[in-house]
Design a protein around this motif. Structure first.
Motif, PDB file in Angstrom:
ATOM      1  N   UNK A  57       0.823  -1.215   0.000  1.00  0.00           N
ATOM      2  CA  UNK A  57       0.000   0.000   0.000  1.00  0.00           C
ATOM      3  C   UNK A  57       0.855   1.262   0.000  1.00  0.00           C
ATOM      4  N   UNK A  58       1.904   1.297   0.817  1.00  0.00           N
ATOM      5  CA  UNK A  58       2.737   2.512   0.857  1.00  0.00           C
ATOM      6  C   UNK A  58       3.510   2.702  -0.448  1.00  0.00           C
ATOM      7  N   UNK A  59       3.947   1.599  -1.065  1.00  0.00           N
ATOM      8  CA  UNK A  59       4.603   1.739  -2.364  1.00  0.00           C
ATOM      9  C   UNK A  59       3.669   2.321  -3.410  1.00  0.00           C
ATOM     10  N   UNK A  60       2.423   1.820  -3.434  1.00  0.00           N
ATOM     11  CA  UNK A  60       1.425   2.303  -4.398  1.00  0.00           C
ATOM     12  C   UNK A  60       1.055   3.762  -4.134  1.00  0.00           C
ATOM     13  N   UNK A  61       0.961   4.134  -2.858  1.00  0.00           N
ATOM     14  CA  UNK A  61       0.617   5.523  -2.514  1.00  0.00           C
ATOM     15  C   UNK A  61       1.797   6.457  -2.772  1.00  0.00           C
ATOM     16  N   UNK A  62       3.007   5.996  -2.423  1.00  0.00           N
ATOM     17  CA  UNK A  62       4.173   6.867  -2.541  1.00  0.00           C
ATOM     18  C   UNK A  62       4.594   7.123  -3.979  1.00  0.00           C
ATOM     19  N   UNK A  63       4.261   6.207  -4.905  1.00  0.00           N
ATOM     20  CA  UNK A  63       4.659   6.415  -6.298  1.00  0.00           C
ATOM     21  C   UNK A  63       4.065   7.710  -6.892  1.00  0.00           C
ATOM     22  N   UNK A  64       2.730   7.877  -6.874  1.00  0.00           N
ATOM     23  CA  UNK A  64       2.204   9.126  -7.453  1.00  0.00           C
ATOM     24  C   UNK A  64       2.638  10.370  -6.670  1.00  0.00           C
ATOM     25  N   UNK A  65       2.819  10.216  -5.363  1.00  0.00           N
ATOM     26  CA  UNK A  65       3.300  11.360  -4.573  1.00  0.00           C
ATOM     27  C   UNK A  65       4.691  11.765  -5.044  1.00  0.00           C
ATOM     28  N   UNK A  66       5.547  10.777  -5.280  1.00  0.00           N
ATOM     29  CA  UNK A  66       6.902  11.086  -5.746  1.00  0.00           C
ATOM     30  C   UNK A  66       6.862  11.733  -7.131  1.00  0.00           C
ATOM     31  N   UNK A  67       5.977  11.245  -8.013  1.00  0.00           N
ATOM     32  CA  UNK A  67       5.871  11.851  -9.344  1.00  0.00           C
ATOM     33  C   UNK A  67       5.443  13.317  -9.246  1.00  0.00           C
ATOM     34  N   UNK A  68       4.550  13.614  -8.300  1.00  0.00           N
ATOM     35  CA  UNK A  68       4.136  15.002  -8.072  1.00  0.00           C
ATOM     36  C   UNK A  68       5.305  15.840  -7.558  1.00  0.00           C
ATOM     37  N   UNK A  69       6.106  15.260  -6.656  1.00  0.00           N
ATOM     38  CA  UNK A  69       7.275  15.976  -6.141  1.00  0.00           C
ATOM     39  C   UNK A  69       8.287  16.240  -7.247  1.00  0.00           C
ATOM     40  N   UNK A  70       8.427  15.293  -8.185  1.00  0.00           N
ATOM     41  CA  UNK A  70       9.343  15.493  -9.316  1.00  0.00           C
ATOM     42  C   UNK A  70       8.874  16.661 -10.163  1.00  0.00           C
ATOM     43  N   UNK A  71       7.556  16.719 -10.421  1.00  0.00           N
ATOM     44  CA  UNK A  71       7.013  17.799 -11.257  1.00  0.00           C
ATOM     45  C   UNK A  71       7.174  19.167 -10.608  1.00  0.00           C
ATOM     46  N   UNK A  72       7.062  19.206  -9.277  1.00  0.00           N
ATOM     47  CA  UNK A  72       7.176  20.490  -8.583  1.00  0.00           C
ATOM     48  C   UNK A  72       8.611  20.811  -8.176  1.00  0.00           C
ATOM     49  N   UNK A  73       9.535  19.892  -8.455  1.00  0.00           N
ATOM     50  CA  UNK A  73      10.939  20.133  -8.143  1.00  0.00           C
ATOM     51  C   UNK A  73      11.266  20.065  -6.659  1.00  0.00           C
ATOM     52  N   UNK A  74      10.455  19.330  -5.910  1.00  0.00           N
ATOM     53  CA  UNK A  74      10.676  19.244  -4.455  1.00  0.00           C
ATOM     54  C   UNK A  74      10.983  17.805  -4.028  1.00  0.00           C
TER      55      UNK A  74
END
Length: 199
Positions: A57-74
């Motif tokens: 569950x945490x891997x599945x949740x953290x993946x899109x969160x990380x992609x969002x962080x990549x887009x925002x440069x954070x």
């Protein structure tokens, strides 16, 4: 190696996570709860189920969160965000078990909330970042890593139960000492799977 439509075969990722890239027996992660809960096969199995659930569950949740962080440069916030996601998931699991499976909740004791700081859970989220997996690969890797840890704890618990009933273990090796010896032998066995599949 098998490749499907340019992606790594998801079955291959799961097999590699179970065997030659086993997070407990090859990477030696998550030892505290692995040794503490592995004196009983039933408790080991359910602890393994809990870890599979949390890791997947945490891997599945953290993946899109990380992609969002990549887009925002954070992306420097990724570690903090991953830890918060893990803590929230474990808290949910703890409340669920306390309400619906109180005997199992009591058997886990302090080790259930310690899944939050179990390095296996965080390592899986960090590994999918370094391996540059897509969402499906991340889900397969997370599930396979959780299953690999579960396999390790159930194997260890089964061997410890058999040894406790049928052998005279020297006093210096009784308890956790023999668990370390068993883990060393299991780790050597699992390293023998090297080359069967790759991540």
């Amino acid at each position: 190696m098998l490749f499907l439509a340019g992606d790594k075969n998801l079955i291959e990722i799961i097999i590699a996570s179970l065997l030659n890239h086993n997070i407990a027996l090859v990477y030696i992660l998550g030892m505290c709860s692995l040794i503490a809960i592995s004196n009983n096969v039933k408790n080991a199995f359910w602890m393994g189920v809990a870890v599979v659930f949390v890791v997947t569950l945490t891997g599945i949740i953290n993946y899109p969160i990380y992609q969002l962080l990549v887009k925002t440069g954070t992306t420097n916030l990724a570690l903090l965000v991953f830890i918060i996601t893990i803590a929230a998931t474990v808290q949910f699991l703890e409340m669920f078990l306390q309400k619906f499976m109180p005997a199992l909740y009591n058997a886990f004791g302090i080790f259930l909330p310690l899944i939050t700081v179990n390095c296996v859970v965080l390592a899986v989220s960090l590994f999918f970042v370094t391996k540059d997996y897509d969402f499906k690969e991340t889900a397969a890797f997370s599930f396979g890593s959780g299953l690999g840890w579960m396999l390790a704890i159930v194997l260890l618990a089964g061997i410890r139960e058999k040894l406790a009933k049928k052998s005279d273990i020297p006093r210096g090796l009784a308890g956790k000492g023999i668990a370390f010896v068993i883990l060393g032998i299991l780790a050597l066995a699992f390293i023998g799977f090297t080359g069967i599949a790759s991540l």
